[in-house]
Motif scaffolding. Sequence first.
Motif, PDB file in Angstrom:
ATOM      1  N   VAL A 248      67.825  22.771  54.046  1.00  0.00           N
ATOM      2  CA  VAL A 248      67.303  22.843  55.410  1.00  0.00           C
ATOM      3  C   VAL A 248      67.455  24.259  55.957  1.00  0.00           C
ATOM      4  CG1 VAL A 248      67.866  20.426  55.805  1.00  0.00           C
ATOM      5  CG2 VAL A 248      69.505  22.187  56.483  1.00  0.00           C
ATOM      6  N   GLU A 249      66.752  24.526  57.059  1.00  0.00           N
ATOM      7  CA  GLU A 249      66.868  25.818  57.731  1.00  0.00           C
ATOM      8  C   GLU A 249      68.255  25.954  58.358  1.00  0.00           C
ATOM      9  OE1 GLU A 249      64.610  28.197  57.779  1.00  0.00           O
ATOM     10  OE2 GLU A 249      63.145  27.021  56.626  1.00  0.00           O
ATOM     11  N   PRO A 250      68.832  27.173  58.332  1.00  0.00           N
ATOM     12  CA  PRO A 250      70.177  27.350  58.907  1.00  0.00           C
ATOM     13  C   PRO A 250      70.289  26.888  60.350  1.00  0.00           C
ATOM     14  CG  PRO A 250      69.561  29.275  57.635  1.00  0.00           C
ATOM     15  CD  PRO A 250      68.341  28.406  57.694  1.00  0.00           C
ATOM     16  N   GLU A 251      69.218  27.119  61.154  1.00  0.00           N
ATOM     17  CA  GLU A 251      69.290  26.732  62.560  1.00  0.00           C
ATOM     18  C   GLU A 251      69.223  25.218  62.756  1.00  0.00           C
ATOM     19  OE1 GLU A 251      65.089  28.470  61.836  1.00  0.00           O
ATOM     20  OE2 GLU A 251      67.163  28.805  61.170  1.00  0.00           O
ATOM     21  N   SER A 252      68.931  24.461  61.680  1.00  0.00           N
ATOM     22  CA  SER A 252      68.878  23.000  61.752  1.00  0.00           C
ATOM     23  C   SER A 252      70.030  22.327  61.030  1.00  0.00           C
ATOM     24  CB  SER A 252      67.557  22.493  61.149  1.00  0.00           C
ATOM     25  OG  SER A 252      66.459  22.940  61.880  1.00  0.00           O
ATOM     26  N   PHE A 253      70.920  23.114  60.429  1.00  0.00           N
ATOM     27  CA  PHE A 253      71.936  22.527  59.548  1.00  0.00           C
ATOM     28  C   PHE A 253      72.830  21.533  60.294  1.00  0.00           C
ATOM     29  CE2 PHE A 253      76.015  22.392  57.302  1.00  0.00           C
ATOM     30  CZ  PHE A 253      75.588  22.106  56.017  1.00  0.00           C
ATOM     31  N   GLY A 254      73.306  21.896  61.470  1.00  0.00           N
ATOM     32  CA  GLY A 254      74.187  20.998  62.221  1.00  0.00           C
ATOM     33  C   GLY A 254      73.502  19.717  62.631  1.00  0.00           C
ATOM     34  N   ALA A 255      72.238  19.823  63.038  1.00  0.00           N
ATOM     35  CA  ALA A 255      71.493  18.624  63.420  1.00  0.00           C
ATOM     36  C   ALA A 255      71.246  17.731  62.213  1.00  0.00           C
ATOM     37  CB  ALA A 255      70.166  19.021  64.063  1.00  0.00           C
ATOM     38  N   GLY A 285      66.978  19.368  65.100  1.00  0.00           N
ATOM     39  CA  GLY A 285      67.659  20.018  66.202  1.00  0.00           C
ATOM     40  C   GLY A 285      67.654  19.167  67.457  1.00  0.00           C
ATOM     41  N   VAL A 286      68.060  19.794  68.541  1.00  0.00           N
ATOM     42  CA  VAL A 286      68.000  19.177  69.870  1.00  0.00           C
ATOM     43  C   VAL A 286      66.937  19.941  70.662  1.00  0.00           C
ATOM     44  CG1 VAL A 286      69.277  18.578  71.957  1.00  0.00           C
ATOM     45  CG2 VAL A 286      70.452  18.606  69.743  1.00  0.00           C
ATOM     46  N   PHE A 287      65.952  19.212  71.185  1.00  0.00           N
ATOM     47  CA  PHE A 287      64.808  19.861  71.814  1.00  0.00           C
ATOM     48  C   PHE A 287      64.662  19.418  73.267  1.00  0.00           C
ATOM     49  CE2 PHE A 287      64.038  19.716  67.300  1.00  0.00           C
ATOM     50  CZ  PHE A 287      63.459  20.944  67.019  1.00  0.00           C
ATOM     51  N   ARG A 288      64.334  20.407  74.108  1.00  0.00           N
ATOM     52  CA  ARG A 288      63.849  20.123  75.453  1.00  0.00           C
ATOM     53  C   ARG A 288      62.385  20.546  75.462  1.00  0.00           C
ATOM     54  NH1 ARG A 288      66.557  19.044  79.878  1.00  0.00           N
ATOM     55  NH2 ARG A 288      68.503  19.965  79.096  1.00  0.00           N
ATOM     56  N   ALA A 289      61.523  19.532  75.524  1.00  0.00           N
ATOM     57  CA  ALA A 289      60.081  19.762  75.300  1.00  0.00           C
ATOM     58  C   ALA A 289      59.922  20.323  73.896  1.00  0.00           C
ATOM     59  CB  ALA A 289      59.499  20.662  76.382  1.00  0.00           C
ATOM     60  N   GLN A 290      59.333  21.519  73.753  1.00  0.00           N
ATOM     61  CA  GLN A 290      59.121  22.089  72.428  1.00  0.00           C
ATOM     62  C   GLN A 290      60.181  23.126  72.068  1.00  0.00           C
ATOM     63  OE1 GLN A 290      56.705  20.745  70.519  1.00  0.00           O
ATOM     64  NE2 GLN A 290      56.425  19.384  72.299  1.00  0.00           N
ATOM     65  N   THR A 291      61.158  23.300  72.929  1.00  0.00           N
ATOM     66  CA  THR A 291      62.157  24.352  72.714  1.00  0.00           C
ATOM     67  C   THR A 291      63.430  23.775  72.123  1.00  0.00           C
ATOM     68  OG1 THR A 291      61.288  25.589  74.610  1.00  0.00           O
ATOM     69  CG2 THR A 291      63.483  26.194  73.810  1.00  0.00           C
ATOM     70  N   ARG A 292      63.839  24.352  70.989  1.00  0.00           N
ATOM     71  CA  ARG A 292      65.102  23.914  70.387  1.00  0.00           C
ATOM     72  C   ARG A 292      66.249  24.570  71.133  1.00  0.00           C
ATOM     73  NH1 ARG A 292      65.191  23.810  64.222  1.00  0.00           N
ATOM     74  NH2 ARG A 292      64.337  25.890  64.504  1.00  0.00           N
ATOM     75  N   ILE A 293      67.164  23.741  71.643  1.00  0.00           N
ATOM     76  CA  ILE A 293      68.284  24.277  72.421  1.00  0.00           C
ATOM     77  C   ILE A 293      69.615  24.161  71.675  1.00  0.00           C
ATOM     78  CG2 ILE A 293      67.116  23.757  74.602  1.00  0.00           C
ATOM     79  CD1 ILE A 293      69.145  21.416  74.913  1.00  0.00           C
ATOM     80  N   ALA A 294      69.637  23.427  70.567  1.00  0.00           N
ATOM     81  CA  ALA A 294      70.871  23.266  69.778  1.00  0.00           C
ATOM     82  C   ALA A 294      70.494  22.743  68.396  1.00  0.00           C
ATOM     83  CB  ALA A 294      71.838  22.314  70.471  1.00  0.00           C
ATOM     84  N   GLY A 295      71.461  22.806  67.474  1.00  0.00           N
ATOM     85  CA  GLY A 295      71.212  22.241  66.154  1.00  0.00           C
ATOM     86  C   GLY A 295      71.803  23.024  65.010  1.00  0.00           C
ATOM     87  N   GLU A 296      72.243  24.273  65.253  1.00  0.00           N
ATOM     88  CA  GLU A 296      72.789  25.061  64.149  1.00  0.00           C
ATOM     89  C   GLU A 296      74.129  24.507  63.680  1.00  0.00           C
ATOM     90  OE1 GLU A 296      73.786  29.725  62.967  1.00  0.00           O
ATOM     91  OE2 GLU A 296      72.978  29.221  64.951  1.00  0.00           O
ATOM     92  N   THR A 297      74.900  23.965  64.621  1.00  0.00           N
ATOM     93  CA  THR A 297      76.186  23.352  64.294  1.00  0.00           C
ATOM     94  C   THR A 297      76.238  21.949  64.875  1.00  0.00           C
ATOM     95  OG1 THR A 297      77.312  24.082  66.307  1.00  0.00           O
ATOM     96  CG2 THR A 297      77.304  25.601  64.420  1.00  0.00           C
ATOM     97  N   GLU A 298      77.098  21.117  64.301  1.00  0.00           N
ATOM     98  CA  GLU A 298      77.290  19.778  64.875  1.00  0.00           C
ATOM     99  C   GLU A 298      77.871  19.878  66.280  1.00  0.00           C
ATOM    100  OE1 GLU A 298      77.838  16.283  61.740  1.00  0.00           O
ATOM    101  OE2 GLU A 298      79.666  17.484  61.976  1.00  0.00           O
TER     102      GLU A 298
END
Length: 585
Positions: A248-255, A285-298
């Motif tokens: 997976v992508e690093p910015e999505s690893f936690g999610a 990840g965690v998204f608000r609308a189309q913007t990812r606001i979290a997800g790199e870490t749990e």
Amino acid sequence: MPIHNADVAEVFNEIADLLEIQGGNPFRVRAYRNAARSVGEHAQNVRTMVAQGADLKAIPAIGDDLALKIREIVATGSCSLLASLRAQVPSAVTALLHVPGLGPKRVRRLYEQLHVQSLEELAQAAAQGRIHTLPGFGALTEAHILANVQMRLDKSRRFLFAQASERAQPLLAWLAASPDVERVEAAGSLRRLRDTVGDIDILATSRNPAAVTRQFAGYEDVTEVLAQGPTRASVVLRGGLQIDLRVVEPESFGAALTYFTGSKAHNVALRRLGQERGLKINEYGVFRAQTRIAGETEESVYASVGLPWIPPELREDRGEIEAARDAALPALIAHVDLRGDLHAHTVASDGHASLRDMALAARERGLSYLAITDHSKRLAMAHGLDAARLAAQIDEIDQLNAQLMGITLLKGIEVDILEDGRLDLPDAVLARLDLVVGAIHSHFDLPRERQTERILRAMDHPCFTLLAHPGGRLIDSRDTCDLDMLRVTRKARERGCFLELDAQPERLDLTDTACRMAKDHGVLVSIDSDAHSAAELDNLRYGVNQARRGWLEKADVLNTRSLARLRPLLARTMRSSALEIPESR
């Protein structure tokens, strides 16, 4: 195909099974059983020992003949003796030995007289009423066989945690060492430390995902590649364990780690919290609308819904979300918190090491005390101790404690709880002990009320410290007894005695929910190895896993206490009035 110690042990165990079914020399059978145990527990890989020309006879229970067979197995994956025995008795027949109530003599009779060669054929023979006509069987036995076989056939393939971990950890280490892998971690039920595991999910990040999936598919233990693509691959390892890899992508690893760790119920609760805040939570990840606001870490995923990180072991939607919200998550017990072990066996009954060897092995593992609890006389197959042999062992332990430094042996017994709730040894000898561990080893099928009353009566005995493996379960082999665990737990609180979490991988008994019940009622749990050899003292880590799933903290576990703090707790369970109780009790 590379050979691991577990593979050699599997060959030796199958040889022992087939020899038993044929009615072979019991000493020869025992030699292969001991060799299987010894090789399976040996710290050094036998393949490496063979490659280096090391003396295989340095492994306990291995002589010249068995050393030759180990070399043959390492070179070929099997040995000629096993092939010869399989030609005489189909290897599938050995699966029948794992059905409760079927020993080698009965299996041989089923094979020779009914031509039963598999679990399916056994179920058919029982359903058709052909088994109870054989000598040594009856209608009740036939009914029990049918129920046990159907239970095994109905369950989807799962592996003991210890088996799955043994296969997965080397693979994870191998992937982590790759220059193409940045991060790699197991998810799913393995990460949640469940007592059994189905398929294993592995997540990784990489700048070259396709190289990682190729490497993964080429792992030495892979027997079948089910799928392979640029970011995903699925394989089956030797032994049948399926492992799925996702890069997976690093910015999505936690999610992704949160999502694939589960459980499903926990994830649903987490997504619901996100929806209440106008957020969408998924594996990307965690998204608000189309913007990812979290997800790199749990931690970022949980923080997005106002929660601290929740340990994977607790993620079952059993109140962990609420506890996290209230800042009330438990500080889970760790292996380093254990100070001793209150259930272990020696060669005096069915163990494989002496008192001294068990003591030294416990000291090497950082323990300060070890309770010796060999079986009592009722368990004849385990060479259980009668009153005279137990009295002699008590004296031997006293003498050994005078010589040992850094470890204390406690005097105990794993005494059988008889069908009517009486204990298997006289009160006079029990009263000389530091602790009495009561256990059921028979009559597992009593109705709920009788089984519960049996346990409660045993706990009322003035010499009763600890209820061993309370449910009597053997994972995937024997279900937990029909027992009112709430009444048993309340009785333990009233009586001031304790419940055991037996850490043998095939037991892990107490269950996680029963651990939680004990905690809620203020009943201390003892995490014990039930070791039958020095190496099995390492079972404690599996017990700690189970305790963590049951929300247990250091203070909830009896054997996190120092010996000085433990002794008064044990003494309170060994009431001095024991000697006044009539022998007929």
